[in-house]
Write an enzyme that holds these catalytic residues in place. Structure first.
Site, PDB file in Angstrom:
ATOM      1  CB  SER A   8      -0.911  -0.007   1.237  1.00  0.00           C
ATOM      2  OG  SER A   8      -0.101  -0.111   2.385  1.00  0.00           O
ATOM      3  CG  ASP A  65       6.928  -7.581   7.234  1.00  0.00           C
ATOM      4  OD1 ASP A  65       6.247  -6.550   7.164  1.00  0.00           O
ATOM      5  OD2 ASP A  65       6.983  -8.280   8.260  1.00  0.00           O
ATOM      6  CG  PHE A 140       8.392   5.606   3.374  1.00  0.00           C
ATOM      7  CD1 PHE A 140       8.210   4.487   4.162  1.00  0.00           C
ATOM      8  CD2 PHE A 140       9.257   5.514   2.288  1.00  0.00           C
ATOM      9  CE1 PHE A 140       8.870   3.296   3.875  1.00  0.00           C
ATOM     10  CE2 PHE A 140       9.921   4.324   1.988  1.00  0.00           C
ATOM     11  CZ  PHE A 140       9.721   3.215   2.791  1.00  0.00           C
ATOM     12  CE  LYS A 162      15.095   4.598   2.986  1.00  0.00           C
ATOM     13  NZ  LYS A 162      13.641   4.731   3.076  1.00  0.00           N
TER      14      LYS A 162
HETATM   15  P1  IMP Z   1       6.185  -2.628   6.236  1.00  0.00           P
HETATM   16  O1  IMP Z   1       7.279  -3.435   5.706  1.00  0.00           O
HETATM   17  O2  IMP Z   1       5.540  -1.818   5.171  1.00  0.00           O
HETATM   18  O3  IMP Z   1       5.206  -3.418   7.065  1.00  0.00           O
HETATM   19  O4  IMP Z   1       6.872  -1.562   7.156  1.00  0.00           O
HETATM   20  C1  IMP Z   1       6.768  -1.559   8.543  1.00  0.00           C
HETATM   21  C2  IMP Z   1       6.880  -0.150   9.034  1.00  0.00           C
HETATM   22  O5  IMP Z   1       8.225   0.266   8.915  1.00  0.00           O
HETATM   23  C3  IMP Z   1       6.013   0.870   8.292  1.00  0.00           C
HETATM   24  O6  IMP Z   1       5.481   1.778   9.225  1.00  0.00           O
HETATM   25  C4  IMP Z   1       6.979   1.560   7.374  1.00  0.00           C
HETATM   26  O7  IMP Z   1       6.620   2.917   7.169  1.00  0.00           O
HETATM   27  C5  IMP Z   1       8.285   1.449   8.159  1.00  0.00           C
HETATM   28  N1  IMP Z   1       9.387   1.353   7.215  1.00  0.00           N
HETATM   29  C6  IMP Z   1       9.669   0.336   6.365  1.00  0.00           C
HETATM   30  N2  IMP Z   1      10.725   0.628   5.598  1.00  0.00           N
HETATM   31  C7  IMP Z   1      11.107   1.867   5.977  1.00  0.00           C
HETATM   32  C8  IMP Z   1      12.132   2.732   5.498  1.00  0.00           C
HETATM   33  O8  IMP Z   1      12.907   2.465   4.575  1.00  0.00           O
HETATM   34  N3  IMP Z   1      12.203   3.925   6.126  1.00  0.00           N
HETATM   35  C9  IMP Z   1      11.366   4.303   7.129  1.00  0.00           C
HETATM   36  N4  IMP Z   1      10.403   3.546   7.581  1.00  0.00           N
HETATM   37  C10 IMP Z   1      10.262   2.328   7.007  1.00  0.00           C
END
Ligand code: IMP
Length: 186
Positions: A8, A65, A140, A162
């Site tokens: 998403s 993830d 983000f 990054k």
């Molecule tokens: P997911 O993999 O999308 O479930 O990420 C878990 C959480 O970690 C989410 O709130 C993402 O915004 C945060 N997150 C994942 N990758 C990053 C990143 O590269 N930078 C900052 N936050 C991250």
């Protein structure tokens, strides 16, 4: 070649597209919900997600993830990073860190891919520290409070930079090796 990126989060799709531009892979942002099981291992969440999405007939796709693991908080928020980001947010995490001098933390990213019916799962990491305040406007999630070098936050550097050092960038490097070794790039 096209790969669907099931997420998403458009920020992730942008990072993947930049990382695979040179291989001519087109990333298609696709939103399909899937269960993220409760476990302490990102790899297990990803393996289950692959299984579920395949059983719904999806093929040639990536899921990932990620999580932020803070040493002084016993690895929290870890696999709960998405929930904590939505509820406490960066300000809430900084509050949890008040008075804590050991700021070490690690981002992890596990990528799972279904490609031509085969499975690839890889994990990349990035060591750093939690800042004392939010900095920067790029990126983000936890980007404004995480610094890989003790100076700039992830939200103060551009996507290319990054990707060179981040957990997702490191996972992507491993993923690219697997794609090449496995002869998937036609
Ligand atoms: P997911 O993999 O999308 O479930 O990420 C878990 C959480 O970690 C989410 O709130 C993402 O915004 C945060 N997150 C994942 N990758 C990053 C990143 O590269 N930078 C900052 N936050 C991250």
């Amino acid at each position: 070649m096209k790969l669907k990126v099931i997420t998403s989060n458009p920020g992730k799709v942008a990072e993947y597209q930049k990382s695979f531009d040179d291989l001519g892979i087109v990333m298609e942002h696709t939103k399909v919900p899937y269960d993220e099981i409760q476990t302490s291992e990102l790899e297990e969440v990803v393996a289950k997600g692959l299984e579920e999405l395949r059983s719904e007939g999806l093929s040639n796709f990536i899921i990932d993830d990620s999580g932020l693991f803070v040493d002084a908080l016993g690895g929290f928020p870890g696999v709960y990073s998405a929930y904590v980001q939505k509820t406490l947010g960066n300000k809430g995490v900084l509050k949890q860190m008040e008075g804590i001098t050991d700021r070490r933390a690690q981002f992890k990213c596990c990528i799972g891919c279904d490609i031509d019916g085969e499975t690839i799962i890889v994990t990349g990491t990035c060591d750093g520290e939690i800042l004392f305040e939010e900095k920067g406007t790029e990126g983000f999630g936890y980007d404004p409070i995480f610094t890989p070098d003790g100076e700039k936050s992830f939200a103060e550097i551009d996507i290319e930079k990054k990707n060179e050092i981040s957990h997702r960038g490191n996972a992507v490097k491993l993923f690219r090796e697997k794609l090449i070794e496995g002869g998937f790039l036609k």
